[in-house]
Design a protein around this motif. Sequence first.
Motif, PDB file in Angstrom:
ATOM      1  N   GLY A   1      24.948  39.175 -32.705  1.00 56.48           N
ATOM      2  CA  GLY A   1      24.297  39.720 -31.516  1.00 56.48           C
ATOM      3  C   GLY A   1      23.909  38.619 -30.536  1.00 56.48           C
ATOM      4  O   GLY A   1      24.107  38.748 -29.322  1.00 56.48           O
ATOM      5  N   LEU A   2      23.350  37.521 -31.059  1.00 53.06           N
ATOM      6  CA  LEU A   2      23.012  36.395 -30.201  1.00 53.06           C
ATOM      7  C   LEU A   2      24.258  35.765 -29.601  1.00 53.06           C
ATOM      8  O   LEU A   2      24.278  35.375 -28.419  1.00 53.06           O
ATOM      9  N   LEU A   3      25.308  35.659 -30.402  1.00 54.31           N
ATOM     10  CA  LEU A   3      26.544  35.057 -29.908  1.00 54.31           C
ATOM     11  C   LEU A   3      27.189  35.902 -28.816  1.00 54.31           C
ATOM     12  O   LEU A   3      27.696  35.368 -27.828  1.00 54.31           O
ATOM     13  N   VAL A   4      27.181  37.227 -28.975  1.00 50.44           N
ATOM     14  CA  VAL A   4      27.765  38.090 -27.947  1.00 50.44           C
ATOM     15  C   VAL A   4      27.005  37.926 -26.636  1.00 50.44           C
ATOM     16  O   VAL A   4      27.607  37.854 -25.551  1.00 50.44           O
ATOM     17  N   MET A   5      25.678  37.849 -26.716  1.00 53.71           N
ATOM     18  CA  MET A   5      24.886  37.623 -25.509  1.00 53.71           C
ATOM     19  C   MET A   5      25.315  36.326 -24.826  1.00 53.71           C
ATOM     20  O   MET A   5      25.521  36.275 -23.601  1.00 53.71           O
TER      21      MET A   5
ATOM     22  N   ALA B   1      31.233  45.373 -18.287  1.00 52.04           N
ATOM     23  CA  ALA B   1      32.148  46.476 -17.992  1.00 52.04           C
ATOM     24  C   ALA B   1      33.585  46.120 -18.363  1.00 52.04           C
ATOM     25  O   ALA B   1      34.312  46.952 -18.932  1.00 52.04           O
ATOM     26  N   LEU B   2      34.010  44.890 -18.079  1.00 53.09           N
ATOM     27  CA  LEU B   2      35.371  44.463 -18.432  1.00 53.09           C
ATOM     28  C   LEU B   2      35.578  44.493 -19.938  1.00 53.09           C
ATOM     29  O   LEU B   2      36.624  44.935 -20.431  1.00 53.09           O
ATOM     30  N   VAL B   3      34.585  44.017 -20.669  1.00 53.48           N
ATOM     31  CA  VAL B   3      34.685  44.026 -22.137  1.00 53.48           C
ATOM     32  C   VAL B   3      34.723  45.459 -22.655  1.00 53.48           C
ATOM     33  O   VAL B   3      35.520  45.794 -23.548  1.00 53.48           O
ATOM     34  N   ALA B   4      33.878  46.335 -22.101  1.00 55.64           N
ATOM     35  CA  ALA B   4      33.829  47.729 -22.552  1.00 55.64           C
ATOM     36  C   ALA B   4      35.158  48.430 -22.323  1.00 55.64           C
ATOM     37  O   ALA B   4      35.661  49.147 -23.200  1.00 55.64           O
ATOM     38  N   VAL B   5      35.761  48.224 -21.151  1.00 56.80           N
ATOM     39  CA  VAL B   5      37.054  48.843 -20.854  1.00 56.80           C
ATOM     40  C   VAL B   5      38.129  48.316 -21.804  1.00 56.80           C
ATOM     41  O   VAL B   5      38.956  49.075 -22.329  1.00 56.80           O
ATOM     42  N   SER B   6      38.114  47.013 -22.038  1.00 54.62           N
ATOM     43  CA  SER B   6      39.099  46.418 -22.952  1.00 54.62           C
ATOM     44  C   SER B   6      38.912  46.940 -24.368  1.00 54.62           C
ATOM     45  O   SER B   6      39.882  47.233 -25.072  1.00 54.62           O
TER      46      SER B   6
ATOM     47  N   THR C   1      33.932  38.815 -31.718  1.00 52.88           N
ATOM     48  CA  THR C   1      32.636  39.058 -32.347  1.00 52.88           C
ATOM     49  C   THR C   1      32.332  40.549 -32.434  1.00 52.88           C
ATOM     50  O   THR C   1      31.786  41.026 -33.441  1.00 52.88           O
ATOM     51  N   LEU C   2      32.671  41.292 -31.389  1.00 58.06           N
ATOM     52  CA  LEU C   2      32.449  42.738 -31.415  1.00 58.06           C
ATOM     53  C   LEU C   2      33.323  43.401 -32.472  1.00 58.06           C
ATOM     54  O   LEU C   2      32.854  44.246 -33.250  1.00 58.06           O
TER      55      LEU C   2
ATOM     56  N   ALA D   1      27.555  49.565 -28.992  1.00 56.29           N
ATOM     57  CA  ALA D   1      26.096  49.425 -28.999  1.00 56.29           C
ATOM     58  C   ALA D   1      25.694  47.953 -29.002  1.00 56.29           C
ATOM     59  O   ALA D   1      24.770  47.546 -28.287  1.00 56.29           O
ATOM     60  N   LEU D   2      26.387  47.145 -29.799  1.00 57.30           N
ATOM     61  CA  LEU D   2      26.094  45.715 -29.831  1.00 57.30           C
ATOM     62  C   LEU D   2      26.347  45.083 -28.466  1.00 57.30           C
ATOM     63  O   LEU D   2      25.586  44.225 -28.011  1.00 57.30           O
ATOM     64  N   LEU D   3      27.404  45.523 -27.803  1.00 59.53           N
ATOM     65  CA  LEU D   3      27.715  45.005 -26.468  1.00 59.53           C
ATOM     66  C   LEU D   3      26.583  45.298 -25.487  1.00 59.53           C
ATOM     67  O   LEU D   3      26.146  44.420 -24.736  1.00 59.53           O
ATOM     68  N   LEU D   4      26.092  46.526 -25.495  1.00 64.95           N
ATOM     69  CA  LEU D   4      25.030  46.906 -24.560  1.00 64.95           C
ATOM     70  C   LEU D   4      23.725  46.158 -24.839  1.00 64.95           C
ATOM     71  O   LEU D   4      23.043  45.701 -23.913  1.00 64.95           O
TER      72      LEU D   4
END
Length: 412
Positions: free
Chosen positions: A94-98, A125-130, A292-293, A326-329
């Motif tokens: 989670g810290l790394l994704v941030m 948004a780019l990550v979510a779409v991908s 990571t996600l 959820a982790l992304l958000l």
Amino acid sequence: MKPSKVFAFTLGTLSAIGGFIDIGDLVADALVGARFGLRLAWVTVLAVIGIMCYAEMSGRIVAVTKRPAFDLARSRLGPRYGLVALVGSFLVTGLLVMAELSGIALSFQLVTDISYLFWIPLATALVAVSLWALPFEVLERLYGILGLSMLVFVVAVWQLHPDWGDLWHSATTVAPTAGETWPVYAFFAITLIGAQMTPYEMFFFSSGGVEHGWGPKSLGEMRTNVLIGFPLGGLLAIAIQAAAYVVYYPAGIEVSHISQTALPVVVALGKVGLALAAIGIFAATFGATMETLFATGYDVAQYFGWSYGKVRPPAQTARFTTVAGALLLVSAALALTTLDPIRVTIVAVVFSAMLLPLSLLPPLLVGNDETVMGRYRNGRLSNGVGVVTLALTCLVSLAALPLLILTRGGAG
């Protein structure tokens, strides 16, 4: 040659660009280079050897058992062991994704001069779409190939016209530089190990092998991925250290912002270097964000026995996709709090180093199990390197937190 053959080895490239060269490495290598030159390059060499050993081991296990590393951790060592590894990995990731999202935003800041905080929503948004729309193979090929722009750091070192004898002397000296202490030197050695041997690299690599349907006939492709991808990541890491050393160390400048990682390239190559560095940082951090996600989604799904996989439609792997989303958000929300990405990254990679033994033990045990692996069980080389690496990471795990406190995160 068919396109599928041309791109057959991009999983290893992506693992290197998005695992070895992620935000942790972009930060740690620049920090280390500016303060110690190449006096910690030996750590990178050891990290490359260690991660190659365990990536090959994990890939071989997947090819024989069709099961990824984390799935085997739960079944081999019990649900409690798996749960500890899962919770620890989830918090660190989670810290790394941030921090990775901040890195993506930084790549936009480099070319627009607008604060990276402004770009965090776009990066998310780019990550979510991908995550939702792009096929697995497209992702690994696109960001693996774009990530090769990071080779601009190698060119930059050459164009900076360093004293090669001085670089060699620095690389062969295992001691802190003047004004630095042994505890701080040891702390940054641990930081590099945490940045360059992150557990999610192995989880992603082995789960990616499941996605690709690896079998015994795929061992050659898998080993080529390992032999090309991770040494490439090590070369890039040392190039970042060397470039920071040449530009920052003589001036006594410490790296305090992630944008400073790219400055040596600009000094050496101007606007062209800046453009290539921005592309490389974008690809590396974007690829690492996806890794990571995915790795977190894989871990949670494998622990609870859920359906998972990027090659399947998202509707068929709803819980896997939901965990990653959820982790992304949550990570995006943390990034927008203006927490210092460098401090967050340092803490994350130190805790990552503390988790390494939990991640390395299962594949070492399974790789030696003749009833499972048959003639594909570990040989003497795999066992020798694997045991030494595990022992080293156990020492690192024990020393990481005391050194983090003693040195105040490397502040001295």
